[in-house]
Design a protein around this motif. Structure first.
Motif, PDB file in Angstrom:
ATOM      1  N   PHE A 140     -11.566  21.098 -61.150  1.00 11.91           N
ATOM      2  CA  PHE A 140     -10.615  21.709 -62.075  1.00 11.91           C
ATOM      3  C   PHE A 140     -10.302  23.110 -61.580  1.00 11.91           C
TER       4      PHE A 140
ATOM      5  N   TYR B 154      -0.742  24.435 -78.194  1.00 13.86           N
ATOM      6  CA  TYR B 154      -1.957  24.218 -77.401  1.00 13.86           C
ATOM      7  C   TYR B 154      -3.199  24.769 -78.090  1.00 13.86           C
TER       8      TYR B 154
ATOM      9  N   TYR C  55      -5.253  23.281 -64.316  1.00 19.77           N
ATOM     10  CA  TYR C  55      -5.249  23.505 -65.761  1.00 19.77           C
ATOM     11  C   TYR C  55      -4.863  24.944 -66.042  1.00 19.77           C
ATOM     12  N   ASP C  56      -4.231  25.134 -67.192  1.00 19.82           N
ATOM     13  CA  ASP C  56      -3.849  26.475 -67.649  1.00 19.82           C
ATOM     14  C   ASP C  56      -5.067  27.103 -68.314  1.00 19.82           C
ATOM     15  N   GLN C  57      -5.606  28.128 -67.674  1.00 20.40           N
ATOM     16  CA  GLN C  57      -6.872  28.697 -68.145  1.00 20.40           C
ATOM     17  C   GLN C  57      -6.719  29.375 -69.501  1.00 20.40           C
TER      18      GLN C  57
ATOM     19  N   VAL D 288      -6.547  26.599 -72.233  1.00 17.71           N
ATOM     20  CA  VAL D 288      -7.846  25.948 -72.439  1.00 17.71           C
ATOM     21  C   VAL D 288      -8.820  26.884 -73.138  1.00 17.71           C
TER      22      VAL D 288
ATOM     23  N   PHE E 137      -2.658  13.816 -68.319  1.00 23.36           N
ATOM     24  CA  PHE E 137      -2.598  14.192 -66.909  1.00 23.36           C
ATOM     25  C   PHE E 137      -1.267  13.711 -66.331  1.00 23.36           C
TER      26      PHE E 137
ATOM     27  N   MET F 285      -3.279  18.997 -65.809  1.00 30.09           N
ATOM     28  CA  MET F 285      -3.832  18.706 -67.128  1.00 30.09           C
ATOM     29  C   MET F 285      -3.029  19.455 -68.187  1.00 30.09           C
ATOM     30  N   GLN F 286      -2.455  18.726 -69.114  1.00 28.34           N
ATOM     31  CA  GLN F 286      -1.682  19.287 -70.206  1.00 28.34           C
ATOM     32  C   GLN F 286      -2.337  18.926 -71.529  1.00 28.34           C
TER      33      GLN F 286
ATOM     34  N   VAL G  43      -5.992  15.650 -74.093  1.00 26.88           N
ATOM     35  CA  VAL G  43      -5.229  16.089 -72.933  1.00 26.88           C
ATOM     36  C   VAL G  43      -4.535  14.883 -72.311  1.00 26.88           C
TER      37      VAL G  43
END
Length: 578
Positions: free
Chosen positions: A6, A504, A126-128, A131, A512, A527-528, A510
């Motif tokens: 990731f 979010y 992934y958008d840190q 998340v 993909f 990953m959304q 999630v």
């Protein structure tokens, strides 16, 4: 076995350096949290990771190297990065690289057994920030932090471990928030340092303000527990008036919002935010209502129209009673009982008209003070309106109680006499019907009373039916007011706003999406976050309300109406048996 890595999208354009994150061997994936840039001292990197691990109880380590070939020569950089594997002995060792001015990615993994090819590596972006700020639903059951990271790893699974790792590694993101330390990192919060400083200053200033307001609210709560407030008549009125219940609920909301105790989990923090937004919206709507009432002297107009409306209602009731005292709908009633009941109720109407005219000079002043209560919120004004409606229709409530008690007395008498004909009786001690033998005199008296009650029942039932319909109409209007009050009190407005503006933040899972894949490169996925549906948001974050309306089934309501039991607009402590 396919190894999943990731990788945060904010680090895709970072300079070359070390990959810092967490390795989860049970799930076979690695979570990259930040990139440590050159130049650095290995000892300082180890000290930083040890300090973050003590603060977050997450086992962080150097997972590998990151090479972004934009300025550095490929040959010298490659030899230097290969030498870092001897300083940080972590297995498996990741080697991620990105070609300059292209979308090509290379990924090499050296495991303790044998090196993994790129076809056995899956690179997940992934958008840190999303998340970190997201709250996964349903929340994963995580052990206590003191249990250690090994126990947490065993209890977590799949995506919950990724969300949990990023959420608890916030100390790593705050290490270089305000000034650059000996180790320079790249993560989602590398930008916007000035905004972070303003947020921290606001947090420090909110502490004394919350402490002062919490002390004042505690004083109000202590004053409400005085012996004077717990006297029998005053306590009974406070338990039945919707205004007192709403004020008590608002006091609890303010104590929760301005509490100096830190929220233990995200659910409690969300409840505080929902409560704060609910209170602010309630006060804003109340001030808007107050402004509308004081504009163009609407309170005076309402006061001038209230007394004629009350007189009109009393006249309609008087005409209804006169219609019942005749031959309503062609029914032949018992004339003696009909006249007695009609005159009895007409006397109450005359008393009520006299009371209304006696209070007419003070109506405008009362309404003016009622309008001022809207400063405390729209729900307080609506609760006060419900109480005023109950007072204005008190004569209808009296008619309903008289008719219901008389009807219930006749129904109970007929049921008891019907058991007498069948040789039965009601055993009060054992709460059941037992057999019983009656003599001739008892059967004669029972037959006579049964005949009298049976022929008088239609007259009583007609009065009971009419006044019950009027009572149900008043209860329905009060129920609509209570429904609006509960809607303002319990609707999670902050959560709904988050779902609308930042979906979010409330994650239901999630999905993909496959990115462009080269023939000789690793599989790359994005990953959304799937947002939580609006119905689940309302169900999960709905606030508790005062609940002063009755909560009973339709079958119970119909049973009470048929047997003449009283229906109250407030919740009872228990089922009462007559």
């Amino acid at each position: 076995m396919v190894l999943k890595a990731f990788f945060p999208t904010c680090c895709a354009s970072a300079d070359s350096g070390l990959l810092v994150g967490r390795w989860v061997p049970e799930q076979g994936f690695a979570v990259v949290l930040a990139v440590v840039h050159f130049p650095f001292i290995p000892l300082q990197v180890r000290e930083l990771l040890a300090r973050v691990q003590r603060a977050s109880q997450v086992g962080l380590a150097v997972l590998g190297t990151w090479c972004h070939r934009r300025r550095e020569p490929e040959e010298s950089l490659g030899r230097f990065l290969e030498g870092l594997g001897a300083l940080f002995t972590h297995k498996p060792w990741l080697q991620l690289s990105r070609e300059p001015d292209s979308r090509r990615w290379n990924c090499k993994v050296s495991s303790p057994g044998a090196p993994c090819g790129e076809d056995q590596v899956m690179l997940i972006f992934y958008d840190q920030r999303q998340v970190l700020l997201a709250q996964l639903h349903p929340p994963a059951t995580l052990p206590d932090r003191r249990a250690g990271d090994a126990t947490a790893t065993a209890a977590e699974g799949g995506l919950a471990a990724v969300f949990h790792t990023v959420a608890r590694s916030e100390a790593l993101f705050q290490s270089d928030r305000f000034d650059e330390g000996p180790v320079r990192l790249t993560h989602w919060q590398s930008e916007g340092v000035e905004a972070s400083i303003l947020v921290e200053l606001a947090k420090w200033a909110s502490g004394p303000v919350c402490l002062l307001l919490s002390s004042l609210l505690s004083l109000l709560s202590w004053l409400s527990t005085w012996r004077l407030c717990r006297l029998c008549p005053l306590a009974f009125l406070c338990s039945k008036l919707c205004t007192c219940q709403q004020l008590r609920l608002r006091l609890q909301h303010l104590q929760l919002v301005f509490s100096t105790q830190k929220a233990e989990d995200p659910a409690q923090l969300m409840r505080k935010a929902n409560t704060l937004v609910s209170v602010l919206l309630d006060v804003a709507l109340g001030l808007a209502l107050l402004s509308w009432l004081h504009r163009e002297d609407r309170i005076g107009q309402l006061a001038d129209a209230l007394v004629p409306v009350a007189d009109r209602v009393a006249e309609e009731l008087q005409q209804l009673l006169e219609w019942l005292m005749g031959a309503p709908a062609g029914l032949k009633m018992n004339r003696a009982l009909d006249q007695v009941l009609g005159r009895f109720f007409l006397y109450h109407i005359h008393l009520w008209i006299s009371y209304i005219h006696l209070m007419s000079p003070f109506v405008e002043r009362i309404l003016w003070h009622v309008g001022l209560s809207a400063c405390l919120g729209l729900t307080v004004a609506l609760s006060l309106l419900s109480d005023i409606l109950a007072l204005l229709t008190f004569h209808i409530y009296c008619f309903y109680v008289y008719g219901a008690r008389l009807y219930c007395l006749k129904v109970c008498g007929l049921s008891s006499l019907w058991r007498l004909f069948r040789g039965k009786k009601w055993n009060v001690l054992r709460q059941r019907v037992d057999s019983c033998s009656y003599d001739l005199d008892q059967l004669f008296i029972g037959t006579l009373l049964f005949t009298i009650l049976l022929f008088l029942l239609p007259t009583t039932a007609l009065y009971y039916l009419v006044f019950t319909l009027l009572r149900l109409l008043v209860v329905a209007v009060q129920g609509l007011i209570h429904l609006l009050v509960d809607l303002v009190n319990s609707l999670p407005l902050y959560s709904l706003g988050l779902r609308l503006c930042r979906p979010y933040r409330l994650a239901a899972g999630v999905k993909f999406r496959v990115l462009e894949r080269e023939s000789d490169g690793p599989l790359r996925l994005l990953m959304q976050i799937n947002p939580l549906p609006y119905s689940h948001v309302v169900h999960n974050f709905r606030l508790p309300s005062c609940g002063c309306h009755p909560r009973q089934s339709w079958s119970s309501l119909c049973r009470k109406l048929f047997f003449g039991e009283l229906i109250y607009p407030w919740r009872q402590r228990g089922d009462k048996q007559d």
